[in-house]
Scaffold this active site. Structure first.
Site, PDB file in Angstrom:
ATOM      1  N   ASP A 132      59.508  -3.696  16.424  1.00 34.51           N
ATOM      2  CA  ASP A 132      58.243  -3.399  15.756  1.00 34.51           C
ATOM      3  C   ASP A 132      57.947  -1.919  16.006  1.00 34.51           C
ATOM      4  OD1 ASP A 132      55.701  -3.003  14.878  1.00 34.51           O
ATOM      5  OD2 ASP A 132      54.814  -4.729  15.900  1.00 34.51           O
TER       6      ASP A 132
ATOM      7  N   LYS B 234      51.506   2.752   9.772  1.00 45.23           N
ATOM      8  CA  LYS B 234      50.870   3.984  10.254  1.00 45.23           C
ATOM      9  C   LYS B 234      51.428   5.266   9.613  1.00 45.23           C
ATOM     10  CE  LYS B 234      49.638   1.711  14.599  1.00 45.23           C
ATOM     11  NZ  LYS B 234      48.207   1.490  14.563  1.00 45.23           N
TER      12      LYS B 234
ATOM     13  N   TYR C 143      51.766  -6.149  20.759  1.00 45.46           N
ATOM     14  CA  TYR C 143      50.930  -6.589  19.643  1.00 45.46           C
ATOM     15  C   TYR C 143      51.719  -6.409  18.341  1.00 45.46           C
ATOM     16  CZ  TYR C 143      47.053  -6.705  16.304  1.00 45.46           C
ATOM     17  OH  TYR C 143      46.223  -7.013  15.255  1.00 45.46           O
TER      18      TYR C 143
HETATM   19  C1  LIG Z   1      53.149  -2.210  17.187  1.00 44.12           C
HETATM   20  C2  LIG Z   1      52.156  -2.672  16.164  1.00 44.12           C
HETATM   21  N1  LIG Z   1      52.501  -3.633  15.305  1.00 44.12           N
HETATM   22  C3  LIG Z   1      51.656  -4.077  14.360  1.00 44.12           C
HETATM   23  C4  LIG Z   1      50.400  -3.545  14.238  1.00 44.12           C
HETATM   24  C5  LIG Z   1      49.470  -4.025  13.165  1.00 44.12           C
HETATM   25  O1  LIG Z   1      49.304  -3.014  12.229  1.00 44.12           O
HETATM   26  P1  LIG Z   1      47.985  -2.971  11.295  1.00 44.12           P
HETATM   27  O2  LIG Z   1      46.846  -2.647  12.191  1.00 44.12           O
HETATM   28  O3  LIG Z   1      48.303  -1.902  10.300  1.00 44.12           O
HETATM   29  O4  LIG Z   1      47.872  -4.314  10.670  1.00 44.12           O
HETATM   30  C6  LIG Z   1      50.000  -2.555  15.111  1.00 44.12           C
HETATM   31  C7  LIG Z   1      48.647  -1.992  15.027  1.00 44.12           C
HETATM   32  O5  LIG Z   1      48.242  -1.168  15.764  1.00 44.12           O
HETATM   33  C8  LIG Z   1      50.898  -2.090  16.096  1.00 44.12           C
HETATM   34  O6  LIG Z   1      50.569  -1.138  16.955  1.00 44.12           O
END
Ligand SMILES: Cc1ncc(COP(=O)(O)O)c(C=O)c1O
Length: 476
Positions: free
Chosen positions: A288, A316, A193
């Site tokens: 990511d 985060k 994700y």
């Molecule tokens: C690996 C990863 N990338 C992107 C995101 C998106 O982040 P946000 O929820 O702060 O938009 C998340 C969210 O959990 C994530 O786990």
């Protein structure tokens, strides 16, 4: 998807024995008087008084006010049944709901709370910053401080741009990769994700690799037509994509350890291959690390595995519980970003002094010697305790961990990809989940989300959790 709850998950399980274990010592404790109270109440007494009446009322009201009663889908508990608990406060390793129930928390606000919730130093620093205002919309010194900390920690980052969420970071980094390479196609992996921007909302097909079709109504096919997908850990599928789309692939993006479909680790060959094939094809490799950054190691998964991508996204932990995201990478690439270069990306609240402050003080705490050794030690105890208890009770279960990130599935495993993960008994997980909640343990409300530990989880917390799991496993 850390709290996002898109469709089904993907997960991979690593057997615990395949993970390195180290040990250290550091003790910390949750600093709220309720914890003491909880320690003295017997399990049976606690269960008798366990009620979610106020949470239920509040959630029923919320459903008329916000879609599904929440502001992020997985919070609605759809995959575990029942209604969500409504939180009143958090501190250290604990959360309290509005009915007064106390929980040992393994969600940690979906990752940011690695030093424990509502850390006193972070709160004090925020109070100081707040005296000067909450948002400047102009440069501030705190941005320099956090930028320097991120750059010196994360191997691939020579320059960084702060944004307000992981979604925004992943959205920006894709535009940047396309701008820098002049190519348009993107490879992402099933079960990874990267936020909810259109280009990433692609449901992976069951074939070896498919052209993306939108995962959500409202995403035009054109927005995902350049998104190619492959199963995680599948070298042959990626080779095939590079062959079929020679010269067209701008970037490969992946969660270097998957957390959004449960906990899945990459095979070392897979990561090495991805680094090699992207270099050979003038394609940018994007890690990511919104979830893994500052969690698997201070320098993230790239430090842990010794593989340096071209670009990295963060979120985060670097916001210490306030809204934040970031993307960064090699200087020559980052200098494409406006106003240094022509690739446009902006944000009203980006670099916000409060988020910068919480991030700085969270990272400072993580820099203290022994932090990651401690996370490793308690997480190892936790996952091994859960797996042992599950197996003893006769359940098919497998799981793994790295540092403060863990997961387990109700299947014998091993789980390397989406297909493997789907073998997990999700109905059993839902029962287990409700049982643990009644025991005062808050896990992520989906079989396909990773769990998180933090520096405020004590060995006693871990033991209480394992004891609770033993009781619940027996009832399944
Ligand atoms: C690996 C990863 N990338 C992107 C995101 C998106 O982040 P946000 O929820 O702060 O938009 C998340 C969210 O959990 C994530 O786990």
């Amino acid at each position: 998807m850390a709290g996002i709850g898109l469709s089904l998950p993907t997960n991979t399980l690593v057997t615990p024995s395949s993970v390195t274990h180290t040990s250290s010592s550091r003790s910390s404790s949750s600093s709220r008087c309720n914890c003491v109270k909880m320690m003295t109440v017997s399990v049976d007494e606690k269960k008798k008084t366990f009620t979610l009446k106020k949470s239920e009322e509040a959630f029923n009201a919320a459903k008329g006010l916000m879609p599904g009663g929440v502001n992020s889908p997985v919070r609605a508990f759809k995959s575990v049944g029942g209604q969500p608990i409504v939180i009143d406060s958090v501190k250290g390793s604990r959360m309290w709901d509005i009915d007064g129930n106390e929980y040992i928390d393994y969600v940690g606000s979906w990752g940011p709370a690695i030093i424990g919730h509502a850390d006193d130093e972070v709160l004090a620093a925020l109070a100081e910053t707040m005296k000067k205002g909450t948002s400047f919309g102009a440069p501030c010194l705190l941005e320099n401080v956090l930028a320097e900390m991120v750059i010196s920690a994360v191997p691939s980052i020579e320059m960084v741009r702060f944004v307000n969420s992981g979604t925004e970071a992943c959205m920006g980094v894709l535009r940047l990769a396309r701008a820098f390479t002049g190519k348009t196609k993107l490879i992402k992996f099933e079960g990874c994700y990267h936020g909810h921007a259109d280009a990433y909302l692609v449901k992976a097909g069951s074939g070896v690799a498919t052209l993306g079709l939108p995962d959500s109504p409202g995403v035009p096919a054109a927005a995902t037509s350049n998104t190619l997908t492959a199963p995680y850990n599948d070298i042959a599928a990626v080779e095939e994509l590079f062959k079929t789309h020679k010269g067209e692939i701008a970037a490969v993006i992946l969660e270097p350890v998957v957390g959004n479909s449960g906990f899945i680790t990459p095979t070392p060959e897979f990561l090495n291959f991805i680094r090699k094939v992207t270099k050979e094809n003038d394609t940018l490799l994007i890690f990511d690390e919104v979830m893994t950054g500052f969690r698997l190691a201070y320098g993230g998964a790239q430090e842990y595995y010794g593989i340096t991508p071209d670009l990295t996204t963060l979120g985060k932990i670097i916001g210490g519980g306030l809204p934040v995201g970031a993307y960064g990478g090699r200087r020559e690439i980052m200098e494409m970003v406006a106003p240094a270069g022509p690739m446009y990306q902006a944000g009203t609240l980006s670099g916000n002094p409060l988020a910068m402050t919480a991030g700085i003080h969270t990272l400072k705490r993580l820099q203290e010697p022994g932090s990651y050794e401690y996370l490793d030690k308690i997480t190892s105890q936790l996952i091994n305790g859960i797996l042992d208890a599950g197996k003893k009770a006769g359940h098919a279960i497998c799981g793994g961990y790295i540092s403060g990130m863990f997961g387990f599935f109700f299947t014998d495993g091993p789980v390397y990809n989406f297909e493997d993960a789907k073998k997990s008994d999700t109905a059993k997980f839902a029962k287990f989940y409700r049982g643990m909640l009644e025991e005062g343990v808050y896990l992520a409300p989906s079989q396909f989300e990773a769990g998180f530990t933090g520096l405020k989880h004590t060995p006693e917390d871990i033991q209480r959790t394992i004891d609770a799991a033993e009781r619940v496993f027996k009832q399944l």
